[in-house]
Design an enzyme around this catalytic site. Structure first.
Site, mmCIF file in Angstrom:
data_model
loop_
_atom_site.group_PDB
_atom_site.id
_atom_site.type_symbol
_atom_site.label_atom_id
_atom_site.label_comp_id
_atom_site.label_asym_id
_atom_site.label_seq_id
_atom_site.Cartn_x
_atom_site.Cartn_y
_atom_site.Cartn_z
ATOM 1 N N TYR A 155 0.834 -1.207 0.000
ATOM 2 C CA TYR A 155 0.000 0.000 0.000
ATOM 3 C C TYR A 155 0.873 1.262 0.000
ATOM 4 C CZ TYR A 155 -4.463 2.401 0.501
ATOM 5 O OH TYR A 155 -5.580 3.188 0.283
ATOM 6 N N LYS A 162 -3.263 8.426 2.804
ATOM 7 C CA LYS A 162 -4.502 8.225 3.596
ATOM 8 C C LYS A 162 -4.323 8.750 5.024
ATOM 9 C CE LYS A 162 -7.091 6.194 0.449
ATOM 10 N NZ LYS A 162 -8.027 7.038 -0.326
#
Ligand code: NAD
Length: 260
Positions: A155, A162
């Protein structure tokens, strides 16, 4: 009468019928909201226009959130068409595909800037323009993922983006609270979408998320849509600055108990 009857909302980030934003749109439409949409680039226009038409929406305008000029033009058109709005849903993220596999350590300055700009700053840029035409009692919502608070394989820079996005939610909630506007995020479990397909070993991530969740399954686009509709509605009038997990309980557990 649905719980969004009489409300007008803008939903950013529909690419196709698998998009989380489309799940949100369907739920908001079902609850009686009048909706407007954006699309990114002519090739996606062909997909988004028929979807919008299928729920009786005819406001579908171009918007690349990387451009201040396009943001200004888009929100001017929103104001022209809708006057005031009641909610904004931001369901947009982008990182160079090469960053979504291998080592985070290798992220370049340019790739870091792009991921953070499109996936986090764009929410601030949209929120400022939306707040100027938002009714008191309005709401804003964005989409996050567990990679914001945990190191999730592959990720990488999107997790950093995020984390920034979730911090943006808190600061926007602080700024807009006095105007009666709420700002929240949903942290969704993995769902098969266009954006998700860019993440290395996504199939493995899906399987692990199901095995490690409390409900022993993945979540659906519909479940995220229903929670989103609730969060932008008056039913959630006491909730702001929050990250609501729609992940079948994965984040409260110790992770995947099984093999890869
Ligand atoms: P998706 O590919 O359907 O949606 C991503 C959207 O971002 C697309 O509509 C794309 O056009 C848009 N976009 C990218 N760059 C843009 C730009 N410069 N200007 C305007 N739009 C731009 O995938 P999705 O999974 O529905 O993603 C929606 C959001 O949900 C993203 O923020 C994603 O990180 C988040 N999310 C997804 C998952 C998942 O597993 N699918 C899980 C948690 C969070």
């Amino acid at each position: 009468m649905g719980f969004l009857a009489g409300k007008k909302g803008i939903i950013l980030g529909v690419a196709n019928d698998k998009s989380i934003a489309w799940g949100v749109a369907r739920a908001c439409h079902r609850e009686g909201a009048k909706l407007g949409f954006n699309y990114l680039g002519e090739s996606l226009k062909k997909r988004v226009v028929p979807l919008a038409e299928s729920i009786g929406a005819d406001f579908v305008e171009p918007l690349d959130v990387g451009s201040d000029a396009e943001l200004d033009a888009f929100f001017a058109k929103v104001e022209q068409r809708f006057g005031k709005i009641d909610f904004l849903v931001h369901s947009i993220a982008y990182a160079n595909k090469d960053n979504l596999k291998g080592r985070f350590l290798d992220t370049t300055r340019e790739d870091f800037r792009t991921a953070l700009e499109i996936s986090a700053y764009s929410f601030v840029a949209c929120a400022r323009r939306a707040a100027a035409i938002m009714n008191p009692g309005g709401a804003m919502l964005t989409m996050s993922y567990l990679g914001a608070v945990r190191a999730v394989p592959n990720y990488n820079v999107m997790g950093v983006a995020k984390a920034a996005l979730e911090a943006c939610v808190r600061y926007l909630a602080q700024d807009l609270g006095p105007e009666g506007i709420r700002v929240n995020a949903i942290s969704a479990g993995p769902i098969r979408t266009l954006a998700a397909s860019a993440i290395g070993d996504f199939r493995k991530l899906l399987a692990k998320a199901a095995r490690g969740s409390m409900l022993k399954r993945n979540v659906t686009q519909e479940e995220v849509g229903d929670t989103a509709a609730f969060l932008v509605s008056d039913l959630a009038s006491g909730i702001t600055g929050e990250v609501v997990y729609v992940d079948a309980g994965f984040h409260i557990g110790a992770g995947d108990p099984g093999e890869d």
